[in-house]
Write a protein that holds these residues in place. Structure first.
Motif, PDB file in Angstrom:
ATOM      1  N   ALA A   1      59.556  55.958  -7.761  1.00 12.14           N
ATOM      2  CA  ALA A   1      58.758  55.226  -6.783  1.00 12.14           C
ATOM      3  C   ALA A   1      59.581  54.899  -5.542  1.00 12.14           C
ATOM      4  CB  ALA A   1      58.211  53.947  -7.415  1.00 12.14           C
ATOM      5  N   TRP A   2      60.820  54.458  -5.727  1.00 14.57           N
ATOM      6  CA  TRP A   2      61.664  54.120  -4.577  1.00 14.57           C
ATOM      7  C   TRP A   2      62.053  55.353  -3.773  1.00 14.57           C
ATOM      8  CZ3 TRP A   2      63.258  49.614  -2.294  1.00 14.57           C
ATOM      9  CH2 TRP A   2      62.811  48.435  -2.915  1.00 14.57           C
ATOM     10  N   ARG A   3      62.158  56.489  -4.439  1.00 12.80           N
ATOM     11  CA  ARG A   3      62.457  57.724  -3.705  1.00 12.80           C
ATOM     12  C   ARG A   3      61.316  58.067  -2.740  1.00 12.80           C
ATOM     13  NH1 ARG A   3      66.863  56.778  -5.688  1.00 12.80           N
ATOM     14  NH2 ARG A   3      68.037  58.138  -7.118  1.00 12.80           N
ATOM     15  N   ASP A   4      60.076  57.681  -3.111  1.00 13.66           N
ATOM     16  CA  ASP A   4      58.899  58.011  -2.287  1.00 13.66           C
ATOM     17  C   ASP A   4      58.496  56.881  -1.344  1.00 13.66           C
ATOM     18  OD1 ASP A   4      58.732  60.459  -3.577  1.00 13.66           O
ATOM     19  OD2 ASP A   4      57.355  59.712  -5.114  1.00 13.66           O
ATOM     20  N   LEU A   5      58.934  55.663  -1.624  1.00  9.53           N
ATOM     21  CA  LEU A   5      58.461  54.490  -0.888  1.00  9.53           C
ATOM     22  C   LEU A   5      58.971  54.427   0.536  1.00  9.53           C
ATOM     23  CD1 LEU A   5      58.590  51.437  -3.327  1.00  9.53           C
ATOM     24  CD2 LEU A   5      56.716  52.012  -1.789  1.00  9.53           C
ATOM     25  N   LEU A   6      60.211  54.794   0.749  1.00 10.21           N
ATOM     26  CA  LEU A   6      60.861  54.528   2.024  1.00 10.21           C
ATOM     27  C   LEU A   6      60.631  55.661   3.015  1.00 10.21           C
ATOM     28  CD1 LEU A   6      62.347  52.661  -0.058  1.00 10.21           C
ATOM     29  CD2 LEU A   6      64.306  52.758   1.484  1.00 10.21           C
ATOM     30  N   ASP A   7      60.280  55.295   4.239  1.00 10.80           N
ATOM     31  CA  ASP A   7      60.151  56.293   5.298  1.00 10.80           C
ATOM     32  C   ASP A   7      61.509  56.481   5.981  1.00 10.80           C
ATOM     33  OD1 ASP A   7      60.539  54.113   7.003  1.00 10.80           O
ATOM     34  OD2 ASP A   7      58.393  53.880   7.418  1.00 10.80           O
ATOM     35  N   ALA A   8      61.530  57.316   7.002  1.00 10.77           N
ATOM     36  CA  ALA A   8      62.807  57.653   7.649  1.00 10.77           C
ATOM     37  C   ALA A   8      63.486  56.419   8.226  1.00 10.77           C
ATOM     38  CB  ALA A   8      62.565  58.691   8.750  1.00 10.77           C
ATOM     39  N   GLU A   9      62.698  55.502   8.801  1.00 10.38           N
ATOM     40  CA  GLU A   9      63.287  54.298   9.372  1.00 10.38           C
ATOM     41  C   GLU A   9      63.885  53.415   8.284  1.00 10.38           C
ATOM     42  OE1 GLU A   9      64.667  51.887  12.291  1.00 10.38           O
ATOM     43  OE2 GLU A   9      63.689  53.850  12.513  1.00 10.38           O
TER      44      GLU A   9
END
Length: 675
Positions: free
Chosen positions: A193-201
């Motif tokens: 989930a954390w691998r997918d949660l964060l965007d580039a910013e």
């Protein structure tokens, strides 16, 4: 003296400040900040004691420590970066603020910096991971809220940057989505989930959320930029960024991990790997590289590139550590020279009061000089300094405790040295607590056969005690009987005083100390030497450590030769003979250091040469070095014989036939490790 720009001035202001090298500007602490922050931590952490917690936070904490104690320590350490280098007034900020929950036996480290390592990329899920055992979404949600609130507690601390706010915002997104909360019931699905949660910013602030490859890519981007800027300003003394990465890997004895190619490109990984092989096959001089990169950074500091130098130091630590650790989990990094960098900033920019030399004042009051000296020079007279007695060894750079740990064998001696270090640190803590100073002698006796690294360990002890603030210089002066005892009446005491003058600020190492008072020595000047030494040891006890070394039985007689000796030397450290396996490892290290490789069966044949039982006075590491030097000579004769056409591999390889047919004597052959 050069000056730092305004945003870096707190580094030498003399005021308490926080500093995470390269990750943020140093921050002067407001009055009362430590106490106020400690109270805010207590209120938040004490208020979170979930029913699922057993109450045991591990051996590192008091039994009454709250659930979130370790996560609080991790936040205080890793919020600036997952692999930070803390310096400033509080390089161990977590230990300082969480002292109420640390065991009474814990001694806060006293170093001038701390390069933190990290074994978990999603370290901030520590409490959440523990709550997963309940398989209850309410418990997991509470753990997530606690983590968010803890991060926001430090949102107003400049050295933590935007990371606390970013982490809190991502956790809020998790709490707003029941499916994401459900994913946090199991660690693998939480990681996904954390691998997918964060965007580039988000990832620009929390690259470790993408795993170690993400942090490595982030660190490489910073390192490449800092290296390019410094090279443009100072010249490419260290080569390209890839050359520097390869040199750090060679210095650490590491190869590139697969993550390097993932974080960059396969082509870049192949190029760096090839450079590493070239360095290791040509006897890469790690000490020389550390000196060169320190000098390069020092020039950067003096030329106004302080920000680039700080970023280079921070990201080179991250890159070198990740490359070493990800390729072999038993390895760490000794790059860059962090202590050297911190010291250079202070030396270059810390203002210094003008110093008056009273001896120079005295010269000004003397009559004008005559021309006699010039006439003597024209007639062929000479002038020059005369070296004093003994051998002076200046302290090496780097971490002395790490150098101690890297020594082959000597486990009992190492443990005793660690105990001495712990005692000195505890003494400092007791003084801070208002307890009376302990009246303990710091002088040591080293007993053992030749070649058991007694001198090497003495040099390390000098560096350790310098780092602890017990010695002002940290050098070592090695002497024997001939350096201390004169031939005529009235000359011995001045000679001993001269030696102690040279050693003050460091360690005086007296090899074969028992030779000072041989048997039937009633009319020998050795007793005068010992009496003078004892007085000077007492007079300079605050800035001198004496190590007396020699064979066990003879040293026992030496300590009995004067009533004051045993009380001045309360600690005896034994250096046993190396076993065959340890001698073989020393021989292998000598080969590798000199750029040789071991041919088939060489190490086994060397082991067979080791005498059993050991003869009296066996030379240990000195004996191994003699075998090595004999083998190198024999190999030279072989590869340069008439008609020989050696390849590069032949030149680098020692064969079984190069070994001597019988064990050589243990006579001294110079200086070095294990001697």
């Amino acid at each position: 003296m050069a000056q730092l720009p305004h945003h870096l001035a707190p580094l030498v202001s003399g005021r308490p400040h926080l500093d995470v090298i390269g990750m943020a500007d140093p921050w002067p602490l407001p009055d009362g900040w430590l106490e106020e922050t400690q109270q805010r931590i207590r209120e938040l952490v004490e208020g979170y004691r979930p029913a699922w917690d057993t109450g045991d936070q591990g051996a590192d904490w008091r039994s009454d420590a709250p659930t979130g104690t370790f996560l609080t320590w991790a936040m205080l350490s890793y919020l600036p970066s997952a692999l930070p280098v803390w310096a400033g007034s509080y390089p161990f900020l977590g230990d300082t603020l969480l002292k109420p929950w640390l065991p009474d036996s814990y001694a806060t480290p006293t170093g001038r910096f701390s390069a933190f390592t990290n074994g978990t990329d999603l370290w901030f899920l520590n409490v959440v991971k523990r709550a997963m055992a309940t398989q209850d979404t309410t418990a997991v949600s509470d753990a997530l809220r606690f983590t968010r609130d803890l991060a926001l507690l430090f949102a107003d601390v400049p050295v933590f940057g935007q990371r606390p706010v970013t982490l809190a915002a991502v956790i809020d997104r998790v709490l707003a989505d029941p499916a994401l909360v459900e994913a946090h019931l199991r660690y693998p699905t939480a990681v996904a989930a954390w691998r997918d949660l964060l965007d580039a910013e988000d990832l620009s602030q929390w690259p470790e959320a993408e795993g170690w490859r993400g942090l490595l890519a982030w660190a490489l981007a910073g390192f490449d930029a800092a290296h390019a800027r410094l090279s443009a300003a100072l010249g490419a003394d260290l080569g390209t960024a890839d050359d520097a990465i390869a040199a750090m890997a060679a210095t650490n004895g590491a190869s590139l991990p697969e993550a390097f190619a993932v974080a960059t490109t396969e082509e870049r990984a192949r190029s760096v790997t090839q450079t590493i092989h070239q360095l290791t096959s040509s006897s890469h001089d790690a000490a020389d590289w550390r000196r060169r990169h320190r000098a390069w950074l020092r020039r950067g500091l003096r030329s106004g590139e302080q920000d680039a130098a700080r970023l280079w130091v921070a990201t080179s630590w991250q890159v070198s550590y990740l490359c070493a650790w990800l390729s072999d989990s038993t390895k760490s990094s000794s790059c860059p020279d962090l202590l050297g960098f911190v010291s250079d900033v202070e030396e270059l920019f810390d203002p210094m009061e003008p110093i008056r030399n009273t001896h120079a004042d005295r010269l000004g009051s003397l009559p004008p000089p005559t021309a006699g000296g010039a006439a003597l020079a024209e007639a062929g007279g000479t002038s020059g300094g005369v070296a004093g007695p003994g051998v002076v060894v200046q302290p090496d750079e780097g971490d002395p405790m790490a150098d101690l740990d890297r020594l082959i064998g000597l486990e009992a001696a190492k443990q005793q040295v660690r105990g001495l270090v712990a005692e000195r640190r505890a003494e400092a803590l007791r003084r801070e607590a208002g307890m009376p100073a302990a009246d303990r002698s710091h002088h040591l006796v080293f007993v053992g056969n030749p070649g058991t690294a007694k001198t090497t360990v003495a040099r390390i002890v000098a560096r350790i005690y310098h780092d602890l603030g017990l010695l002002s210089e940290g050098h070592l002066v090695e002497v024997g009987r001939a350096d201390l005892i004169a031939e005529y009446i009235g000359q011995t005491a001045p000679r001993v005083t001269e030696v102690v003058d040279r050693a003050t600020g460091g360690v005086l190492f007296i090899d074969e100390a028992y030779a000072l008072v041989p048997r039937d020595s009633a009319r020998d000047f050795g007793h005068e030497a010992v009496a003078t030494l004892l007085k000077l040891m007492e007079d300079r006890r605050d800035d001198l450590i004496v190590v007396a070394a020699g064979y066990p039985a003879e040293m026992a007689s030496f300590l009995d030769s004067n009533p004051g000796l045993r009380s001045r030397f309360p600690t005896v450290i034994s250096f046993p003979d190396y076993d065959t396996d340890e001698l073989t490892r020393i021989f292998s290290l000598l080969l590798a250091t000199a750029g040789f490789t071991a041919g088939p069966g060489l190490l086994e044949s060397f082991a067979a040469l080791v005498p059993s039982p050991r003869p009296a006075g066996f030379g240990n590491g000195r004996w191994a070095r003699n075998v090595f030097e004999d083998a190198v000579t024999r190999q030279a004769l072989r590869i340069t014989a008439d008609g020989a056409r050696p390849t590069s591999e032949d030149v680098r390889t020692l064969l079984v036939g190069d070994l001597p047919s019988a064990p050589p004597p243990s006579t001294p052959t110079g200086t070095g490790l294990y001697l």
